[in-house]
Design a protein around this motif. Structure first.
Motif, short mmCIF file in Angstrom:
data_model
loop_
_atom_site.label_atom_id
_atom_site.label_comp_id
_atom_site.label_asym_id
_atom_site.label_seq_id
_atom_site.Cartn_x
_atom_site.Cartn_y
_atom_site.Cartn_z
N TRP A 14 0.85 -1.19 0.00
CA TRP A 14 0.00 0.00 0.00
C TRP A 14 0.88 1.24 0.00
O TRP A 14 1.93 1.25 0.63
N ARG A 15 0.45 2.28 -0.69
CA ARG A 15 1.17 3.56 -0.63
C ARG A 15 0.74 4.26 0.65
O ARG A 15 -0.43 4.49 0.88
N GLY A 23 -1.44 8.28 0.93
CA GLY A 23 -2.32 7.48 0.09
C GLY A 23 -3.36 6.72 0.89
O GLY A 23 -4.06 5.87 0.35
N HIS A 36 -9.31 12.20 1.32
CA HIS A 36 -9.00 11.19 0.30
C HIS A 36 -9.99 10.05 0.45
O HIS A 36 -10.11 9.46 1.52
N ARG A 39 -7.84 4.33 -1.61
CA ARG A 39 -6.69 3.70 -0.98
C ARG A 39 -5.70 3.41 -2.08
O ARG A 39 -6.01 2.72 -3.05
N ASP A 40 -4.49 3.96 -1.96
CA ASP A 40 -3.50 3.85 -3.02
C ASP A 40 -2.70 2.55 -2.91
O ASP A 40 -2.28 2.15 -1.83
N TYR A 85 -4.63 7.91 -11.84
CA TYR A 85 -3.16 8.03 -12.00
C TYR A 85 -2.57 6.83 -12.70
O TYR A 85 -1.44 6.46 -12.45
#
Length: 91
Positions: A14-15, A23, A36, A39-40, A85
């Motif tokens: 995970w970021r 993130g 946000h 979840r990056d 992205y």
């Protein structure tokens, strides 16, 4: 029992927080004006990616008009998932 699904192979994690910000879900954006809502996940070009929901691609485009950041939406079963992205040369 819940099963953790790895959306990217190989799994890179995970970021969390880096020079671009956090993130994590709920992280502050625009000096606290918004949160946000995703979840990056860390991925690199060429990694295999599993769609987070079943459905069809609803849209391919740019995440923002003034940026070279891709957007894919997946729509199905009354849900919509946005992937942001992504590499912008996806056809």
């Amino acid at each position: 029992m819940l099963k953790l699904i790895r959306f990217v192979s190989p799994w890179r994690g995970w970021r969390n927080t880096d020079s671009y910000g956090s993130g994590q879900f709920g992280a502050s954006r625009d000096a606290g004006a918004r949160r946000h809502l995703g979840r990056d996940i860390i991925a690199r070009p060429g990694d295999a990616v599993l769609a987070p929901i079943g459905g069809k691609v609803g849209r391919l485009g740019l995440a923002y008009a003034d940026a070279d950041l891709g957007l894919i939406t997946i729509e199905g079963d009354g849900a919509c998932c946005k992937l942001l992205y992504v590499k912008s040369d996806i056809k």
